[in-house]
Write a protein that holds these residues in place. Structure first.
Motif, PDB file in Angstrom:
ATOM      1  N   SER A  69      66.169  34.778   4.479  1.00  0.00           N
ATOM      2  CA  SER A  69      66.706  34.626   3.122  1.00  0.00           C
ATOM      3  C   SER A  69      66.136  35.669   2.157  1.00  0.00           C
ATOM      4  CB  SER A  69      66.401  33.223   2.593  1.00  0.00           C
ATOM      5  OG  SER A  69      65.010  33.100   2.366  1.00  0.00           O
ATOM      6  N   LEU A  70      65.196  36.481   2.633  1.00  0.00           N
ATOM      7  CA  LEU A  70      64.548  37.467   1.750  1.00  0.00           C
ATOM      8  C   LEU A  70      65.134  38.861   1.950  1.00  0.00           C
ATOM      9  CD1 LEU A  70      60.839  36.359   2.333  1.00  0.00           C
ATOM     10  CD2 LEU A  70      62.195  35.924   0.296  1.00  0.00           C
ATOM     11  N   ALA A  71      65.077  39.649   0.876  1.00  0.00           N
ATOM     12  CA  ALA A  71      65.530  41.048   0.958  1.00  0.00           C
ATOM     13  C   ALA A  71      64.298  41.952   0.950  1.00  0.00           C
ATOM     14  CB  ALA A  71      66.414  41.368  -0.242  1.00  0.00           C
ATOM     15  N   ALA A  72      64.467  43.180   1.437  1.00  0.00           N
ATOM     16  CA  ALA A  72      63.366  44.149   1.409  1.00  0.00           C
ATOM     17  C   ALA A  72      63.040  44.495  -0.056  1.00  0.00           C
ATOM     18  CB  ALA A  72      63.775  45.413   2.151  1.00  0.00           C
ATOM     19  N   PRO A  73      61.801  44.748  -0.458  1.00  0.00           N
ATOM     20  CA  PRO A  73      60.591  44.762   0.368  1.00  0.00           C
ATOM     21  C   PRO A  73      59.885  43.409   0.438  1.00  0.00           C
ATOM     22  CG  PRO A  73      60.071  45.596  -1.797  1.00  0.00           C
ATOM     23  CD  PRO A  73      61.519  45.216  -1.831  1.00  0.00           C
ATOM     24  N   GLU A  74      60.465  42.366  -0.230  1.00  0.00           N
ATOM     25  CA  GLU A  74      59.843  41.046  -0.169  1.00  0.00           C
ATOM     26  C   GLU A  74      59.751  40.557   1.282  1.00  0.00           C
ATOM     27  OE1 GLU A  74      61.940  41.750  -2.606  1.00  0.00           O
ATOM     28  OE2 GLU A  74      60.963  41.148  -4.483  1.00  0.00           O
ATOM     29  N   ARG A  75      60.776  40.901   2.085  1.00  0.00           N
ATOM     30  CA  ARG A  75      60.782  40.451   3.476  1.00  0.00           C
ATOM     31  C   ARG A  75      59.571  41.019   4.236  1.00  0.00           C
ATOM     32  NH1 ARG A  75      66.008  41.671   5.022  1.00  0.00           N
ATOM     33  NH2 ARG A  75      65.318  43.783   5.393  1.00  0.00           N
ATOM     34  N   GLU A  76      59.276  42.293   4.020  1.00  0.00           N
ATOM     35  CA  GLU A  76      58.151  42.917   4.711  1.00  0.00           C
ATOM     36  C   GLU A  76      56.821  42.343   4.185  1.00  0.00           C
ATOM     37  OE1 GLU A  76      60.830  44.544   3.671  1.00  0.00           O
ATOM     38  OE2 GLU A  76      61.617  45.046   5.649  1.00  0.00           O
ATOM     39  N   VAL A 102      52.604  46.370   9.667  1.00  0.00           N
ATOM     40  CA  VAL A 102      53.568  46.024   8.602  1.00  0.00           C
ATOM     41  C   VAL A 102      53.147  46.674   7.287  1.00  0.00           C
ATOM     42  CG1 VAL A 102      54.593  44.145   7.257  1.00  0.00           C
ATOM     43  CG2 VAL A 102      54.198  43.826   9.690  1.00  0.00           C
ATOM     44  N   CYS A 103      51.846  46.608   6.999  1.00  0.00           N
ATOM     45  CA  CYS A 103      51.310  47.170   5.758  1.00  0.00           C
ATOM     46  C   CYS A 103      51.570  48.681   5.712  1.00  0.00           C
ATOM     47  CB  CYS A 103      49.811  46.867   5.673  1.00  0.00           C
ATOM     48  SG  CYS A 103      49.029  47.437   4.157  1.00  0.00           S
ATOM     49  N   GLN A 104      51.363  49.345   6.858  1.00  0.00           N
ATOM     50  CA  GLN A 104      51.608  50.800   6.902  1.00  0.00           C
ATOM     51  C   GLN A 104      53.092  51.115   6.723  1.00  0.00           C
ATOM     52  OE1 GLN A 104      49.608  51.524  10.565  1.00  0.00           O
ATOM     53  NE2 GLN A 104      47.601  51.592   9.576  1.00  0.00           N
ATOM     54  N   THR A 105      53.952  50.237   7.248  1.00  0.00           N
ATOM     55  CA  THR A 105      55.396  50.422   7.054  1.00  0.00           C
ATOM     56  C   THR A 105      55.738  50.374   5.565  1.00  0.00           C
ATOM     57  OG1 THR A 105      55.732  49.258   9.121  1.00  0.00           O
ATOM     58  CG2 THR A 105      57.672  49.545   7.761  1.00  0.00           C
ATOM     59  N   LEU A 106      55.020  49.526   4.849  1.00  0.00           N
ATOM     60  CA  LEU A 106      55.264  49.408   3.401  1.00  0.00           C
ATOM     61  C   LEU A 106      54.688  50.591   2.620  1.00  0.00           C
ATOM     62  CD1 LEU A 106      54.495  45.595   3.119  1.00  0.00           C
ATOM     63  CD2 LEU A 106      56.605  46.650   2.309  1.00  0.00           C
ATOM     64  N   THR A 107      53.913  51.428   3.333  1.00  0.00           N
ATOM     65  CA  THR A 107      53.236  52.599   2.745  1.00  0.00           C
ATOM     66  C   THR A 107      52.355  52.213   1.543  1.00  0.00           C
ATOM     67  OG1 THR A 107      55.101  53.227   1.312  1.00  0.00           O
ATOM     68  CG2 THR A 107      55.048  54.211   3.516  1.00  0.00           C
ATOM     69  N   TRP A 108      51.646  51.085   1.692  1.00  0.00           N
ATOM     70  CA  TRP A 108      50.721  50.678   0.646  1.00  0.00           C
ATOM     71  C   TRP A 108      49.394  51.396   0.847  1.00  0.00           C
ATOM     72  CZ3 TRP A 108      51.776  44.649   0.382  1.00  0.00           C
ATOM     73  CH2 TRP A 108      53.032  44.450  -0.231  1.00  0.00           C
TER      74      TRP A 108
END
Lengths: 157, 129
Positions: free
Chosen positions: B74-81, B106-112
Protein backbone atom coordinates in the motif's frame (compact mmCIF):
# COMPACT_ATOMS: atom_id res chain seq x y z
CA UNK A 1 -29.18 -48.77 2.57
CA UNK A 2 -29.23 -45.23 4.05
CA UNK A 3 -28.23 -46.62 7.40
CA UNK A 4 -25.23 -48.34 5.87
CA UNK A 5 -24.19 -45.08 4.20
CA UNK A 6 -24.58 -43.19 7.44
CA UNK A 7 -22.40 -45.73 9.18
CA UNK A 8 -19.77 -45.38 6.49
CA UNK A 9 -19.83 -41.58 6.82
CA UNK A 10 -19.53 -41.62 10.60
CA UNK A 11 -15.84 -42.57 10.63
CA UNK A 12 -14.66 -39.81 8.25
CA UNK A 13 -16.91 -37.32 10.05
CA UNK A 14 -15.24 -38.14 13.35
CA UNK A 15 -11.82 -37.86 11.74
CA UNK A 16 -12.86 -34.48 10.27
CA UNK A 17 -13.94 -33.21 13.69
CA UNK A 18 -10.79 -34.39 15.47
CA UNK A 19 -8.53 -32.99 12.72
CA UNK A 20 -10.37 -29.62 12.92
CA UNK A 21 -9.73 -29.48 16.65
CA UNK A 22 -6.05 -30.33 16.18
CA UNK A 23 -5.71 -27.71 13.42
CA UNK A 24 -7.48 -25.08 15.50
CA UNK A 25 -5.42 -25.79 18.61
CA UNK A 26 -2.13 -25.66 16.71
CA UNK A 27 -3.02 -22.46 14.85
CA UNK A 28 -4.31 -20.81 18.02
CA UNK A 29 -1.14 -21.75 19.89
CA UNK A 30 1.26 -20.50 17.22
CA UNK A 31 -0.39 -17.96 15.00
CA UNK A 32 -2.97 -16.39 17.25
CA UNK A 33 -0.56 -14.60 19.55
CA UNK A 34 -0.67 -11.25 17.76
CA UNK A 35 -4.43 -11.43 17.16
CA UNK A 36 -4.99 -12.44 20.79
CA UNK A 37 -2.82 -9.62 22.12
CA UNK A 38 -4.62 -7.12 19.87
CA UNK A 39 -8.01 -8.44 20.96
CA UNK A 40 -7.15 -7.39 24.53
CA UNK A 41 -6.66 -3.74 23.49
CA UNK A 42 -9.38 -1.10 23.53
CA UNK A 43 -10.92 0.05 20.23
CA UNK A 44 -9.16 3.42 20.55
CA UNK A 45 -5.80 1.69 20.96
CA UNK A 46 -6.51 -0.54 17.95
CA UNK A 47 -7.43 2.52 15.89
CA UNK A 48 -4.19 4.20 16.96
CA UNK A 49 -2.23 1.15 15.80
CA UNK A 50 -3.46 1.73 12.25
CA UNK A 51 -1.27 4.82 11.98
CA UNK A 52 1.75 3.16 13.61
CA UNK A 53 3.32 1.87 10.34
CA UNK A 54 3.13 5.33 8.72
CA UNK A 55 4.49 6.92 11.89
CA UNK A 56 7.35 4.43 11.96
CA UNK A 57 8.25 5.18 8.35
CA UNK A 58 8.14 8.92 9.13
CA UNK A 59 10.43 8.42 12.14
CA UNK A 60 12.88 6.37 10.06
CA UNK A 61 13.01 9.01 7.33
CA UNK A 62 13.40 11.74 9.94
CA UNK A 63 16.26 9.82 11.58
CA UNK A 64 18.30 9.09 8.47
CA UNK A 65 16.68 10.51 5.35
CA UNK A 66 18.07 13.15 3.05
CA UNK A 67 16.66 16.69 3.18
CA UNK A 68 14.52 16.00 0.10
CA UNK A 69 13.22 12.71 1.52
CA UNK A 70 12.33 14.43 4.80
CA UNK A 71 10.48 17.28 3.10
CA UNK A 72 8.53 14.86 0.91
CA UNK A 73 7.68 12.71 3.93
CA UNK A 74 6.53 15.72 5.97
CA UNK A 75 4.26 16.91 3.16
CA UNK A 76 2.63 13.48 2.93
CA UNK A 77 2.36 13.33 6.75
CA UNK A 78 0.53 16.66 6.78
CA UNK A 79 -1.76 15.42 4.00
CA UNK A 80 -2.42 12.18 5.88
CA UNK A 81 -2.99 13.55 9.37
CA UNK A 82 -6.43 15.07 10.06
CA UNK A 83 -6.79 18.37 11.94
CA UNK A 84 -7.94 16.38 14.96
CA UNK A 85 -4.42 14.87 15.29
CA UNK A 86 -3.07 18.18 16.52
CA UNK A 87 0.00 16.88 18.37
CA UNK A 88 1.13 14.73 15.45
CA UNK A 89 0.62 17.59 12.97
CA UNK A 90 2.52 19.95 15.29
CA UNK A 91 5.41 17.49 15.41
CA UNK A 92 5.54 17.45 11.61
CA UNK A 93 5.57 21.26 11.55
CA UNK A 94 8.38 21.35 14.14
CA UNK A 95 10.40 18.94 11.98
CA UNK A 96 9.70 21.14 8.96
CA UNK A 97 10.93 24.20 10.87
CA UNK A 98 14.14 22.43 11.86
CA UNK A 99 14.94 21.26 8.33
CA UNK A 100 13.99 24.57 6.68
CA UNK A 101 17.03 26.78 6.17
CA UNK A 102 14.99 29.93 5.51
CA UNK A 103 14.21 31.93 8.72
CA UNK A 104 10.94 33.23 7.22
CA UNK A 105 9.93 29.68 6.38
CA UNK A 106 10.87 28.61 9.91
CA UNK A 107 8.69 31.36 11.41
CA UNK A 108 5.73 30.27 9.31
CA UNK A 109 5.94 26.57 10.17
CA UNK A 110 6.59 27.12 13.89
CA UNK A 111 3.49 29.31 13.89
CA UNK A 112 1.62 26.42 12.24
CA UNK A 113 2.93 24.11 14.97
CA UNK A 114 1.45 26.47 17.56
CA UNK A 115 -1.89 26.51 15.73
CA UNK A 116 -1.94 22.70 15.57
CA UNK A 117 -1.00 22.24 19.24
CA UNK A 118 -1.56 25.16 21.62
CA UNK A 119 1.03 23.74 24.04
CA UNK A 120 3.70 24.68 21.53
CA UNK A 121 2.72 28.35 21.67
CA UNK A 122 4.82 28.38 24.83
CA UNK A 123 8.38 29.18 23.76
CA UNK A 124 10.09 26.84 26.25
CA UNK A 125 7.87 23.94 25.21
CA UNK A 126 8.43 24.62 21.54
CA UNK A 127 12.20 24.64 22.08
CA UNK A 128 11.99 21.43 24.13
CA UNK A 129 9.98 19.78 21.35
CA UNK A 130 12.48 20.96 18.74
CA UNK A 131 15.38 19.68 20.84
CA UNK A 132 13.75 16.25 21.06
CA UNK A 133 13.48 16.17 17.29
CA UNK A 134 17.06 17.32 16.70
CA UNK A 135 18.26 14.50 18.98
CA UNK A 136 16.20 12.00 16.99
CA UNK A 137 17.80 13.16 13.73
CA UNK A 138 21.00 11.21 13.10
CA UNK A 139 22.27 13.10 10.05
CA UNK A 140 22.62 16.69 8.87
CA UNK A 141 20.79 18.92 8.22
CA UNK A 142 18.51 19.04 11.23
CA UNK A 143 20.74 18.03 14.14
CA UNK A 144 20.80 21.54 15.63
CA UNK A 145 18.17 24.00 16.75
CA UNK A 146 17.39 26.44 13.94
CA UNK A 147 18.49 30.04 14.33
CA UNK A 148 14.89 31.13 14.67
CA UNK A 149 14.58 29.21 17.97
CA UNK A 150 18.10 29.64 19.30
CA UNK A 151 18.30 33.39 18.64
CA UNK A 152 15.45 34.27 20.93
CA UNK A 153 13.26 36.06 18.39
CA UNK A 154 10.08 34.09 18.57
CA UNK A 155 6.64 35.55 18.24
CA UNK A 156 3.73 33.19 18.35
CA UNK A 157 0.19 34.03 19.46
CA UNK B 1 -9.07 -57.48 -0.31
CA UNK B 2 -7.56 -55.79 -3.36
CA UNK B 3 -5.33 -52.72 -3.19
CA UNK B 4 -8.00 -50.65 -4.96
CA UNK B 5 -10.59 -51.73 -2.43
CA UNK B 6 -8.35 -50.76 0.52
CA UNK B 7 -7.68 -47.40 -1.11
CA UNK B 8 -11.42 -46.92 -1.46
CA UNK B 9 -11.79 -47.47 2.26
CA UNK B 10 -8.90 -45.24 3.33
CA UNK B 11 -9.27 -42.12 1.15
CA UNK B 12 -12.39 -40.69 2.81
CA UNK B 13 -10.51 -40.73 6.13
CA UNK B 14 -7.43 -39.11 4.60
CA UNK B 15 -9.49 -36.40 2.92
CA UNK B 16 -11.48 -35.82 6.12
CA UNK B 17 -8.26 -35.45 8.14
CA UNK B 18 -6.75 -32.97 5.64
CA UNK B 19 -9.92 -30.90 5.25
CA UNK B 20 -10.54 -30.90 9.00
CA UNK B 21 -7.02 -29.71 9.79
CA UNK B 22 -7.26 -26.97 7.18
CA UNK B 23 -10.64 -25.76 8.44
CA UNK B 24 -9.40 -25.74 12.02
CA UNK B 25 -6.31 -23.72 11.07
CA UNK B 26 -8.37 -21.21 9.10
CA UNK B 27 -10.85 -20.80 11.93
CA UNK B 28 -8.33 -19.05 14.21
CA UNK B 29 -7.75 -15.88 12.14
CA UNK B 30 -11.40 -15.87 11.03
CA UNK B 31 -12.68 -16.04 14.61
CA UNK B 32 -10.11 -13.48 15.79
CA UNK B 33 -11.30 -11.08 13.08
CA UNK B 34 -14.93 -11.65 14.07
CA UNK B 35 -14.15 -11.15 17.74
CA UNK B 36 -12.27 -7.91 17.24
CA UNK B 37 -14.23 -6.42 14.36
CA UNK B 38 -12.87 -4.66 11.30
CA UNK B 39 -10.05 -2.94 13.19
CA UNK B 40 -7.99 -6.16 13.24
CA UNK B 41 -6.41 -5.59 9.84
CA UNK B 42 -2.84 -6.22 8.57
CA UNK B 43 -2.18 -2.53 9.30
CA UNK B 44 -3.20 -2.97 12.95
CA UNK B 45 -1.21 -6.20 13.41
CA UNK B 46 1.93 -4.68 11.85
CA UNK B 47 1.36 -1.53 13.94
CA UNK B 48 1.17 -3.69 17.04
CA UNK B 49 4.39 -5.54 16.14
CA UNK B 50 6.17 -2.23 15.49
CA UNK B 51 5.00 -0.74 18.78
CA UNK B 52 5.37 -3.73 21.09
CA UNK B 53 8.41 -5.70 19.92
CA UNK B 54 6.41 -8.89 20.56
CA UNK B 55 7.74 -12.25 21.59
CA UNK B 56 5.93 -14.94 19.65
CA UNK B 57 6.18 -18.62 18.76
CA UNK B 58 7.96 -19.41 15.46
CA UNK B 59 4.62 -20.23 13.84
CA UNK B 60 3.28 -16.70 14.41
CA UNK B 61 5.93 -14.95 12.30
CA UNK B 62 4.97 -16.23 8.81
CA UNK B 63 1.48 -14.78 9.32
CA UNK B 64 3.02 -11.46 10.32
CA UNK B 65 5.31 -11.56 7.26
CA UNK B 66 2.18 -11.83 5.08
CA UNK B 67 0.72 -8.80 6.90
CA UNK B 68 3.99 -6.90 6.33
CA UNK B 69 3.71 -7.59 2.60
CA UNK B 70 0.11 -6.37 2.58
CA UNK B 71 1.11 -3.09 4.27
CA UNK B 72 4.17 -2.71 2.02
CA UNK B 73 2.06 -3.00 -1.12
CA UNK B 74 0.00 0.00 0.00
CA UNK B 75 3.06 2.28 0.17
CA UNK B 76 4.72 4.27 -2.61
CA UNK B 77 8.45 4.93 -3.01
CA UNK B 78 10.44 6.13 -1.07
CA UNK B 79 8.18 5.35 1.92
CA UNK B 80 8.10 1.72 0.75
CA UNK B 81 11.90 1.43 0.92
CA UNK B 82 11.96 3.18 4.30
CA UNK B 83 9.37 0.64 5.48
CA UNK B 84 11.60 -2.18 4.14
CA UNK B 85 14.45 -0.73 6.17
CA UNK B 86 12.38 -0.68 9.36
CA UNK B 87 11.08 -4.20 8.71
CA UNK B 88 14.68 -5.42 8.32
CA UNK B 89 16.03 -3.75 11.48
CA UNK B 90 13.03 -4.86 13.53
CA UNK B 91 13.06 -8.37 12.02
CA UNK B 92 9.35 -8.35 11.28
CA UNK B 93 9.74 -10.80 8.41
CA UNK B 94 12.63 -12.77 9.89
CA UNK B 95 11.22 -14.19 13.11
CA UNK B 96 11.89 -11.07 15.16
CA UNK B 97 15.65 -11.14 14.52
CA UNK B 98 17.16 -8.00 12.98
CA UNK B 99 18.59 -8.49 9.49
CA UNK B 100 21.19 -5.74 9.45
CA UNK B 101 22.84 -6.90 6.22
CA UNK B 102 19.57 -6.47 4.34
CA UNK B 103 18.95 -3.20 6.17
CA UNK B 104 22.35 -1.89 5.00
CA UNK B 105 21.53 -2.85 1.40
CA UNK B 106 18.14 -1.12 1.54
CA UNK B 107 19.68 1.95 3.18
CA UNK B 108 22.34 2.14 0.44
CA UNK B 109 19.61 1.85 -2.20
CA UNK B 110 18.02 4.93 -0.64
CA UNK B 111 21.43 6.66 -0.95
CA UNK B 112 21.19 7.97 2.60
CA UNK B 113 24.31 9.37 4.29
CA UNK B 114 24.76 6.84 7.08
CA UNK B 115 24.04 3.15 6.63
CA UNK B 116 26.52 1.59 9.09
CA UNK B 117 25.48 -1.05 11.64
CA UNK B 118 25.73 1.30 14.64
CA UNK B 119 23.40 3.82 12.99
CA UNK B 120 20.93 1.13 11.98
CA UNK B 121 20.89 -0.14 15.59
CA UNK B 122 19.97 3.38 16.69
CA UNK B 123 17.29 3.43 14.01
CA UNK B 124 15.85 0.21 15.40
CA UNK B 125 15.02 2.04 18.64
CA UNK B 126 14.12 5.42 17.17
CA UNK B 127 11.71 4.08 14.57
CA UNK B 128 9.36 2.84 17.29
CA UNK B 129 6.03 4.70 16.94
Amino acid sequence: MNRARAKRALGPALVLAVASLIGYARAAMEGGRFAQAIAELSNAEKKALESAPALTVANAIWALGSEDAVKKMLRSELDRLPESEGAARARAFVRFGIIDSNPDGQAAVFFQACVADRNLCDRARLIAAAERETKARLVEPGQHLPLYLSSGHLQVP
Amino acid sequence: MTRAHSFGLVWPYAVAAAVGYLLGSLAVPALAALATGSVNSPLVRVGFALREDPQAAPGAWPALAADVQAVRSSLAAPEREAFDLVVAVRGLDSGGTSDFQRAERVCQTLTWQRCDRATLMLLKEQSRP
